[in-house]
Design a protein around this motif. Structure first.
Motif, PDB file in Angstrom:
ATOM      1  N   GLU A 181       0.832  -1.201   0.000  1.00  0.00           N
ATOM      2  CA  GLU A 181       0.000   0.000   0.000  1.00  0.00           C
ATOM      3  C   GLU A 181       0.870   1.257   0.000  1.00  0.00           C
ATOM      4  N   TRP A 182       1.926   1.260   0.810  1.00  0.00           N
ATOM      5  CA  TRP A 182       2.830   2.408   0.825  1.00  0.00           C
ATOM      6  C   TRP A 182       3.485   2.600  -0.541  1.00  0.00           C
ATOM      7  N   ARG A 183       3.898   1.491  -1.149  1.00  0.00           N
ATOM      8  CA  ARG A 183       4.540   1.564  -2.464  1.00  0.00           C
ATOM      9  C   ARG A 183       3.564   2.165  -3.483  1.00  0.00           C
ATOM     10  N   ARG A 184       2.304   1.734  -3.441  1.00  0.00           N
ATOM     11  CA  ARG A 184       1.294   2.238  -4.364  1.00  0.00           C
ATOM     12  C   ARG A 184       1.060   3.742  -4.147  1.00  0.00           C
ATOM     13  N   GLN A 185       0.949   4.153  -2.883  1.00  0.00           N
ATOM     14  CA  GLN A 185       0.726   5.566  -2.586  1.00  0.00           C
ATOM     15  C   GLN A 185       1.897   6.420  -3.045  1.00  0.00           C
ATOM     16  N   ILE A 186       3.098   5.970  -2.769  1.00  0.00           N
ATOM     17  CA  ILE A 186       4.281   6.737  -3.166  1.00  0.00           C
ATOM     18  C   ILE A 186       4.350   6.837  -4.688  1.00  0.00           C
ATOM     19  N   ARG A 187       4.058   5.736  -5.377  1.00  0.00           N
ATOM     20  CA  ARG A 187       4.041   5.763  -6.848  1.00  0.00           C
ATOM     21  C   ARG A 187       3.008   6.784  -7.341  1.00  0.00           C
ATOM     22  N   ASP A 188       1.821   6.796  -6.726  1.00  0.00           N
ATOM     23  CA  ASP A 188       0.787   7.759  -7.112  1.00  0.00           C
ATOM     24  C   ASP A 188       1.256   9.196  -6.891  1.00  0.00           C
ATOM     25  N   TRP A 189       1.945   9.440  -5.776  1.00  0.00           N
ATOM     26  CA  TRP A 189       2.439  10.780  -5.489  1.00  0.00           C
ATOM     27  C   TRP A 189       3.546  11.188  -6.453  1.00  0.00           C
ATOM     28  N   VAL A 190       4.348  10.225  -6.879  1.00  0.00           N
ATOM     29  CA  VAL A 190       5.379  10.522  -7.881  1.00  0.00           C
ATOM     30  C   VAL A 190       4.702  10.942  -9.189  1.00  0.00           C
ATOM     31  N   PHE A 191       3.644  10.252  -9.577  1.00  0.00           N
ATOM     32  CA  PHE A 191       2.904  10.637 -10.777  1.00  0.00           C
ATOM     33  C   PHE A 191       2.295  12.026 -10.615  1.00  0.00           C
ATOM     34  N   GLU A 192       1.765  12.313  -9.440  1.00  0.00           N
ATOM     35  CA  GLU A 192       1.227  13.653  -9.168  1.00  0.00           C
ATOM     36  C   GLU A 192       2.319  14.702  -9.354  1.00  0.00           C
ATOM     37  N   MET A 193       3.500  14.421  -8.791  1.00  0.00           N
ATOM     38  CA  MET A 193       4.610  15.362  -8.880  1.00  0.00           C
ATOM     39  C   MET A 193       5.036  15.550 -10.339  1.00  0.00           C
ATOM     40  N   GLU A 194       5.057  14.470 -11.112  1.00  0.00           N
ATOM     41  CA  GLU A 194       5.387  14.593 -12.539  1.00  0.00           C
ATOM     42  C   GLU A 194       4.392  15.514 -13.240  1.00  0.00           C
ATOM     43  N   ASP A 195       3.114  15.383 -12.915  1.00  0.00           N
ATOM     44  CA  ASP A 195       2.096  16.244 -13.509  1.00  0.00           C
ATOM     45  C   ASP A 195       2.329  17.708 -13.151  1.00  0.00           C
ATOM     46  N   VAL A 196       2.678  17.956 -11.890  1.00  0.00           N
ATOM     47  CA  VAL A 196       2.942  19.327 -11.446  1.00  0.00           C
ATOM     48  C   VAL A 196       4.155  19.896 -12.183  1.00  0.00           C
ATOM     49  N   VAL A 197       5.204  19.107 -12.302  1.00  0.00           N
ATOM     50  CA  VAL A 197       6.415  19.563 -13.001  1.00  0.00           C
ATOM     51  C   VAL A 197       6.099  19.830 -14.479  1.00  0.00           C
ATOM     52  N   ASP A 198       5.340  18.929 -15.110  1.00  0.00           N
ATOM     53  CA  ASP A 198       4.954  19.138 -16.507  1.00  0.00           C
ATOM     54  C   ASP A 198       4.171  20.432 -16.672  1.00  0.00           C
ATOM     55  N   THR A 199       3.249  20.686 -15.753  1.00  0.00           N
ATOM     56  CA  THR A 199       2.462  21.931 -15.796  1.00  0.00           C
ATOM     57  C   THR A 199       3.379  23.135 -15.694  1.00  0.00           C
ATOM     58  N   TYR A 200       4.341  23.070 -14.775  1.00  0.00           N
ATOM     59  CA  TYR A 200       5.280  24.182 -14.606  1.00  0.00           C
ATOM     60  C   TYR A 200       6.105  24.414 -15.865  1.00  0.00           C
ATOM     61  N   VAL A 201       6.608  23.342 -16.451  1.00  0.00           N
ATOM     62  CA  VAL A 201       7.452  23.467 -17.652  1.00  0.00           C
ATOM     63  C   VAL A 201       6.665  24.121 -18.791  1.00  0.00           C
TER      64      VAL A 201
END
Length: 100
Positions: free
Chosen positions: A11-31
């Protein structure tokens, strides 16, 4: 490690993976946003300064939110790891003192 512990780790691995995807989306938006701002002329930059600043603030809030979630999860993980380590150490200590 018990089956429930494996479920927690999964469950922790899944949550962290989801948060990494969230962070990628935020970075893409910024770029994309930064590239659009850079492509603007000086007068366009002045016209869009409030909008650009608001978007930067939104991105900062999103990053802080993800950071807080990760920090909270790491604290929970650390506490559980300490608890498991203590239980294992205590169990071994008690077993070593038990008469044969």
């Amino acid at each position: 490690m018990s089956r429930s512990k494996y479920k927690n780790v999964e469950e922790w691995r899944r949550q962290i993976r989801d948060w990494v995807f969230e962070m990628e989306d935020v970075v893409d938006t910024y770029v994309v946003m930064a590239a659009a701002q850079k492509a603007r002329t000086s007068s366009q930059k002045i016209l869009h300064i409030i909008d650009y600043t608001a978007k930067l603030r939104t991105i900062a809030i999103e990053i802080q939110s993800i950071k807080n979630k990760l920090n909270d999860k790491m604290k929970m993980f650390s506490n559980e790891l300490l608890q498991v380590t203590y239980q294992q150490t205590h169990h071994h200590h008690v077993a070593a003192q038990s008469p044969p």
